[in-house]
Design an enzyme around this catalytic site. Structure first.
Site, PDB file in Angstrom:
ATOM      1  N   LEU A 303       0.831  -1.216   0.000  1.00  0.00           N
ATOM      2  CA  LEU A 303       0.000   0.000   0.000  1.00  0.00           C
ATOM      3  C   LEU A 303       0.860   1.259   0.000  1.00  0.00           C
ATOM      4  CD1 LEU A 303      -2.599  -1.118   2.687  1.00  0.00           C
ATOM      5  CD2 LEU A 303      -3.028  -0.790   0.253  1.00  0.00           C
ATOM      6  N   GLY A 304       2.004   1.171   0.614  1.00  0.00           N
ATOM      7  CA  GLY A 304       2.874   2.341   0.674  1.00  0.00           C
ATOM      8  C   GLY A 304       4.064   2.021   1.550  1.00  0.00           C
ATOM      9  N   SER A 305       5.077   2.829   1.417  1.00  0.00           N
ATOM     10  CA  SER A 305       6.227   2.612   2.294  1.00  0.00           C
ATOM     11  C   SER A 305       6.862   3.949   2.620  1.00  0.00           C
ATOM     12  CB  SER A 305       7.238   1.670   1.651  1.00  0.00           C
ATOM     13  OG  SER A 305       7.413   1.990   0.305  1.00  0.00           O
ATOM     14  N   GLY A 308       9.342   4.480   8.174  1.00  0.00           N
ATOM     15  CA  GLY A 308       9.047   3.549   9.255  1.00  0.00           C
ATOM     16  C   GLY A 308       8.931   2.098   8.818  1.00  0.00           C
ATOM     17  N   GLY A 309       8.753   1.868   7.535  1.00  0.00           N
ATOM     18  CA  GLY A 309       8.586   0.511   7.037  1.00  0.00           C
ATOM     19  C   GLY A 309       7.669   0.497   5.837  1.00  0.00           C
ATOM     20  N   SER A 310       7.145  -0.684   5.527  1.00  0.00           N
ATOM     21  CA  SER A 310       6.217  -0.748   4.390  1.00  0.00           C
ATOM     22  C   SER A 310       4.908  -1.384   4.843  1.00  0.00           C
ATOM     23  CB  SER A 310       6.842  -1.530   3.238  1.00  0.00           C
ATOM     24  OG  SER A 310       7.142  -2.833   3.666  1.00  0.00           O
ATOM     25  N   ASP A 420       3.245  14.320  12.899  1.00  0.00           N
ATOM     26  CA  ASP A 420       3.569  14.095  11.483  1.00  0.00           C
ATOM     27  C   ASP A 420       2.281  14.083  10.658  1.00  0.00           C
ATOM     28  OD1 ASP A 420       5.078  13.703   9.222  1.00  0.00           O
ATOM     29  OD2 ASP A 420       5.483  11.585   9.577  1.00  0.00           O
TER      30      ASP A 420
END
Ligand code: ATP
Length: 644
Positions: A303-305, A308-310, A420
């Site tokens: 979905l996205g990365s 912080g991670g994916s 954020d």
């Protein structure tokens, strides 16, 4: 009297043509989107892209604007001196009882289009009455009978977003009620509906048991939950303290990377590539994840990365339920296992403590093969794609903004701040509920039973959304930072551009926004710059920066040799926004965090209070009658664009 004088000044102001500022080129935000997402080229979209209001979005050091004197504007600093937070909070509390009660306006009272301006004037006066000494012309719309003004341009842009039917004028006066702030009582994930926490350590689920540091076997690869006799649970407080301590280091890496607007876009191309490379080895990945797969099914697309991670989809075969699962980034060589575990689990701890319609539900955390997986509810649409589709009408933008504010109000009421907030960290579900995600930068600003506020530290967040104090102050109130980011998100939704790239004086757009022209006399850029620097609220960026054109100007608009003029101060940005919304944005973008609106003051603002918002009540979607929602998911998603 003062206000009347200012109004007459405004009326006699010659028309300023926004057209002069327009360029055929897409903004960087649009470009990054167009590169990545195929948006069906409907005539409306094309029209809106062309007609997008020109933000003074200059990459060059000096922009040139036409030589038209503009209304003199008063310093927002003076305006904000009169912000009475106590009054705002009282008003907010007393009106909480009226939460979401629809006000039916008889047809006879529904203003015609011609009367609409008059109505704006009235609501603006009400806003001025709320801030009795407030004489800022930002807050006084021009009447149509006066000389034409740039205001018309900005309103024209939003013309097709104006309510078209009488029902569209029926507002719901919505303040977040105490229910909103404590979450939906019927929320299926609500803490009270969950099984009580086990007090017997042997009954603590494995995902809450963390291994003590094992320095001897530091590089050991196999850690299985439940096998450690020395396992211990970590308190949220210690997790968060540790997390915060490391924010600065972690985020600084992020912060120092060159500013590329694509960074704020969830790169599907990148994701796809990753997906391909992962899928090659997917069988080996899948074989290693018995616990994760047993509970949540198999990995699907990315979905996205980010830093912080994916995040990937997982689909459970037993009930076809879809989850979003974040695989946290790997441990850095500089981090100990304990530090790493604390950081990643802090994000889970914050997320899992929050239960509100406008916050994503965090369901589980699993550690397997030295990797942490956070399981969340899945929201198929994302705010960035929705905004960049160019299909949002104003009432829809307002609804999404108020949903975001409701999530932030709840978060702040829980003693937490996000730090954020950005378009990329907002997803939307099938019920048109906007959900805040990514609590990797969240901090506790207030602990239960403690009166003191814990200030935050570190440059945390994403460049265009950063509040200026994060760059100038060692310690800052993280709530004020969230408010600033919300205002930037609103500007992005309304303009489809960032107001500036970075809140530093070296950024041309931001510097011009900060420069307050005097109400009387000559204006010198050098003096304005000095005043800003003396206040110490803004990072100078390039320390050697000098005003490029030091000669004095007889008004707040510098006239370039080319005949174009510069517009200084917040009016630069506010003039592009719908007039009802300017007061709130002005106060949310106050440079001094102490004078900035807090979340209560935002909800007490007339415009925000009157936004008709879709919301959930008793697990049912209560729709606003004023708008539909465009639900757009990133490219590659099987979810089609729908209007609901
Ligand atoms: N619950 C969810 N439902 C749908 N999509 C999600 C969900 N959680 C995350 N995503 C998608 O994955 C992307 C990355 O998620 P997230 O922001 O948590 O990662 P990150 O590594 O912390 O990113 P960043 O570096 O931007 O802070 C999001 O922008 C969003 O598109």
């Amino acid at each position: 009297m003062i206000a009347a004088y200012k109004m007459s000044e405004l009326h006699s102001a010659p028309k300023f043509s926004l057209q002069d500022n327009q360029s055929d080129e897409s903004s960087p935000l649009e470009k990054s989107f167009q590169d990545k997402v195929h948006v069906e080229e409907s005539p409306k979209f094309a029209l809106e892209v062309d007609a997008a209001p020109p933000l003074p979005h200059e990459d060059q050091e000096h922009s040139h604007e036409p030589s038209h004197p503009l209304p003199r504007v008063q310093s927002p600093i003076q305006v904000n001196d009169y912000v009475d937070h106590k009054l705002a909070e009282d008003r907010y509390r007393s009106s909480a009882a009226r939460n979401f009660e629809p006000i039916s306006i008889p047809n006879s009272q529904i203003p015609s289009d011609d009367e609409a301006d008059e109505d704006d004037h009235i609501s603006s006066q009400a806003s001025a009455a709320f801030h009795p000494k407030n004489t800022s012309p930002y807050l006084h719309p021009l009447s149509k009978s006066g000389s034409p003004s740039n205001e018309e341009d900005s309103d024209d842009h939003h013309q097709d977003s104006k309510p078209s039917s009488p029902s569209a004028f029926r507002f719901v006066r919505g303040f977040p009620s105490s229910e909103d702030l404590i979450g939906d009582p019927n929320d299926p994930y609500r803490r009270t509906r969950r099984a009580p926490i086990k007090s017997d350590p042997r009954e603590i689920p494995s995902q809450f048991i963390f291994k003590k540091p094992d320095h001897k076997h530091h590089h050991s690869n196999h850690h299985h939950h439940g096998n450690h006799s020395n396992s211990s649970s970590l308190s949220l407080k210690s997790l968060l303290h540790s997390h915060d301590k490391h924010d600065k280091h972690d985020k600084h890496e992020k912060h120092h990377s060159s500013l590329d607007l694509r960074r704020f876009f969830k790169s599907n191309q990148k994701s796809d590539k990753k997906g391909v490379s992962k899928s090659k080895s997917s069988s080996s990945i899948q074989d290693d994840h018995f616990g994760l797969f047993k509970k949540y099914g198999k990995f699907g697309r990315i979905l996205g990365s980010g830093a912080g991670g994916s995040v990937r989809i997982m689909k459970r075969s037993s009930d076809s339920k879809i989850f979003a699962v974040k695989e946290f980034r790997s441990r850095r060589p500089s981090e100990s296992e304990r530090e790493y575990a604390r950081k990643v689990t802090a994000e889970f701890c914050v997320g899992s403590a929050l239960h509100h319609t406008n916050i994503i539900e965090t369901l589980d955390i699993i550690e397997e093969n030295n990797k942490f997986y956070e399981v969340m509810e899945y929201a198929p649409y994302d705010m960035f794609s929705i905004v960049m589709s160019g299909q949002m009408a104003l009432p829809e933008i307002y609804c999404c903004f108020k949903q975001l504010l409701s999530g932030v109000a709840y978060l702040h009421s829980m003693g937490l701040a996000h730090r954020d907030l950005k378009l990329d960290n907002l997803v939307v579900d099938e019920n048109c509920s906007v959900k805040i995600i990514d609590f990797g930068s969240a901090v506790v600003y207030k602990y239960p039973f403690e009166a003191d506020i814990v200030e935050a530290t570190g440059v945390v967040g994403s460049d265009p959304y950063l509040a200026p104090e994060t760059l100038t102050k060692k310690l800052y109130d993280p709530r004020a930072v969230d408010i600033w980011s919300c205002a930037i998100i609103y500007c992005c939704m309304a303009l489809r551009r960032f107001p500036w790239k970075y809140p530093k004086l070296s950024d041309n757009s931001f510097r011009l926004f900060c420069m307050i022209p005097p109400t009387k006399g000559d204006f010198s850029e050098d003096e304005a710059l000095k005043t800003i620097k003396d206040r110490g609220l803004v990072d100078p960026g390039l320390s050697s920066y000098k005003a490029p054109n030091a000669q004095q100007h007889s008004s707040e608009h510098k006239v370039h040799a080319s005949g174009k003029q510069e517009v200084y101060g917040p009016w630069r940005l506010l003039r592009l926004l719908p007039r009802d919304t300017r007061a709130a944005v002005l106060h949310m973008l106050e440079l001094d965090p102490k004078k900035r609106y807090d979340i209560h003051s935002v909800f007490a603002d007339d415009w925000v209070a009157n936004i008709s918002m879709c919301h959930m009540q008793n697990n049912k979607l209560i729709r606003s009658p004023t708008h539909l929602h465009n639900l757009v998911s990133p490219e590659g998603s099987p979810y089609p664009h729908v209007k609901r």
